[in-house]
Design an enzyme around this catalytic site. Structure first.
Site, PDB file in Angstrom:
ATOM      1  N   SER A 186       1.215 -10.100  -0.442  1.00  0.00           N
ATOM      2  CA  SER A 186       0.889  -8.666  -0.407  1.00  0.00           C
ATOM      3  C   SER A 186       1.081  -7.983   0.936  1.00  0.00           C
ATOM      4  O   SER A 186       1.210  -6.758   0.981  1.00  0.00           O
ATOM      5  CB  SER A 186      -0.543  -8.464  -0.888  1.00  0.00           C
ATOM      6  OG  SER A 186      -1.426  -9.248  -0.114  1.00  0.00           O
ATOM      7  N   LYS A 203       0.806  -1.220   0.000  1.00  0.00           N
ATOM      8  CA  LYS A 203       0.000   0.000   0.000  1.00  0.00           C
ATOM      9  C   LYS A 203       0.845   1.279   0.000  1.00  0.00           C
ATOM     10  O   LYS A 203       0.377   2.338  -0.423  1.00  0.00           O
ATOM     11  CB  LYS A 203      -0.936   0.024   1.207  1.00  0.00           C
ATOM     12  CG  LYS A 203      -2.066  -0.987   1.178  1.00  0.00           C
ATOM     13  CD  LYS A 203      -3.126  -0.622   0.170  1.00  0.00           C
ATOM     14  CE  LYS A 203      -4.469  -1.307   0.429  1.00  0.00           C
ATOM     15  NZ  LYS A 203      -4.416  -2.742   0.647  1.00  0.00           N
TER      16      LYS A 203
HETATM   17  C1  LIG Z   1      -5.126  -3.714   0.316  1.00  0.00           C
HETATM   18  C2  LIG Z   1      -4.614  -5.123   0.340  1.00  0.00           C
HETATM   19  C3  LIG Z   1      -4.971  -6.065  -0.630  1.00  0.00           C
HETATM   20  C4  LIG Z   1      -5.958  -5.762  -1.737  1.00  0.00           C
HETATM   21  O1  LIG Z   1      -5.568  -4.695  -2.540  1.00  0.00           O
HETATM   22  P1  LIG Z   1      -6.626  -3.914  -3.466  1.00  0.00           P
HETATM   23  O2  LIG Z   1      -5.818  -2.906  -4.152  1.00  0.00           O
HETATM   24  O3  LIG Z   1      -7.660  -3.313  -2.535  1.00  0.00           O
HETATM   25  O4  LIG Z   1      -7.260  -4.929  -4.350  1.00  0.00           O
HETATM   26  C5  LIG Z   1      -4.409  -7.316  -0.569  1.00  0.00           C
HETATM   27  N1  LIG Z   1      -3.557  -7.657   0.415  1.00  0.00           N
HETATM   28  C6  LIG Z   1      -3.187  -6.787   1.376  1.00  0.00           C
HETATM   29  C7  LIG Z   1      -2.247  -7.238   2.439  1.00  0.00           C
HETATM   30  C8  LIG Z   1      -3.703  -5.489   1.376  1.00  0.00           C
HETATM   31  O5  LIG Z   1      -3.349  -4.623   2.339  1.00  0.00           O
END
Ligand SMILES: *Cc1c(COP(=O)(O)O)cnc(C)c1O
Length: 355
Positions: free
Chosen positions: A330, A76
């Protein structure tokens, strides 16, 4: 299934049918925005690591993009940097605002702090102390408001209007999408050989829209596969209906992707560029947290393990071997107290798999 996988061969496609000319121009503008996105004063180029144990178990070469290693422990920070950098001087002086209980809050707080911009984060009253600390320690002002995220969001938008702060959305914004798209740019540089598919966790669609925009522009043969929990499949539902539907219920186990409706900018890109969406159960997600731990000795949050869970599900369905499959790890912001539950359910995910 999206239009991307249903398109006819190039020679019998009427030039004005697919993709529409307006989309081609939009697509190109996103690629340019991604190439220019100023994220690297704070974000790092994360490693793309092989996962030898999972690769051996699945008979394919699995690579993990380690976004859990970013400052703030999720990707993010990329979108937040890109959006904050796009502000003009007047907007910088007034400051930014958002509503978030999670990773977007920490990303925006850090991006704003590093650029000397004031940030207000509206969080629901029941936000855990650890997340309040995570935001406050990065210099942002926390406003506790509302008993649900929707109430916090409405309040933040209202504050933005009355006080003149710029509202920074978590995913539905071209600069945020471009920032997240830098993950795709790094991937293609880090892995230049044959590549079958990239698996991307989906909440509101910022990460997948950015990655898909970049990767499909340069390597259209690479499949872009979204992964969502069974109980929060807003992109899958939208692609099936060919419009943005609102889920009546959202399972929040994977809190990083618990979103009821995919973003508008995001859907416009995804409907042309995403090949398919796979859904996985909570037990499959927990098994993937264990898979990632066993290869990396790192713990991801549930949303952070979605892509790895999707890779297991995909290989199980397709029976493919010898392919290169990339998953985006992510994020890693999980409360320590929840680890026991994840470990217990990983065992059940394993049974489900063998069963
Ligand atoms: C925000 C987030 C997502 C999803 O991302 P989007 O851009 O909202 O689709 C996935 N994994 C983590 C850890 C996140 O913080």
């Amino acid at each position: 299934m999206s239009l991307a996988s249903a398109q006819p061969a190039v020679e019998d496609r009427a030039a004005d049918l697919y993709p529409p000319a307006a989309f081609r121009a939009l697509h190109r503008s996103y690629v340019e925005r991604i190439l220019r996105a100023p994220v690297y004063d704070i974000a790092i180029e994360t490693p793309l690591q092989s996962a030898p144990r999972l690769s051996a178990a699945l008979g394919n070469r699995v690579l993990l993009k380690r976004e859990d290693l970013q400052p703030v422990h999720s990707f993010k920070i990329r979108g937040a940097c890109a959006r904050v950098s796009a502000l003009d001087e007047q907007a910088r002086n007034r400051g930014v605002i958002t509503a978030s209980a999670g990773n977007h809050a920490q990303g925006l707080a850090l991006a704003a702090q590093q650029r000397g911009i004031g940030a207000i984060i509206v969080m629901p009253l029941n936000t855990p102390e650890i997340k309040l600390q995570g935001v406050r320690s990065r210099g942002a002002e926390v406003v506790l408001y509302g008993s649900s995220f929707a109430e916090s969001l409405a309040y933040a938008i209202g504050l933005a209007e009355t006080r003149g702060h710029t509202f920074v959305p978590p995913y539905d914004d071209p600069d945020v999408i471009a920032g997240q798209g830098t993950v795709g740019l790094e991937l293609l540089r880090q892995h230049q050989g044959p590549l079958a598919a990239i698996f991307v966790p989906v909440g509101g669609g910022g990460l997948i829209a950015g990655i898909a925009a970049y990767v499909k522009y340069l390597r259209p043969e690479v499949r872009i596969i979204g992964v969502e929990p069974v109980g929060s499949n807003c992109l899958q539902a939208a692609l099936a209906a060919d419009e943005r539907v609102i889920l009546s219920q959202v399972d929040s186990f994977a809190d990083g992707v618990a979103v009821a409706q995919v973003g508008a900018h995001n859907f416009e890109l995804c409907r042309h560029l995403v090949d398919e969406v796979i859904t996985v159960t909570t037990d499959q997600i927990c098994l993937a947290v264990r898979d990632i731990y066993e290869d990396t000795r790192s713990i991801t949050e549930p949303a952070g393990a979605l892509a790895a869970a999707g890779i297991r599900a995909y290989v199980g369905r397709e029976g493919c071997t010898g392919q290169v499959l990339i998953g985006i790890n992510s994020g890693a912001n999980i409360d320590f107290a929840n680890l026991g539950l994840v470990a217990e359910r990983a065992g059940r995910g394993d049974q489900e798999r063998k069963g």
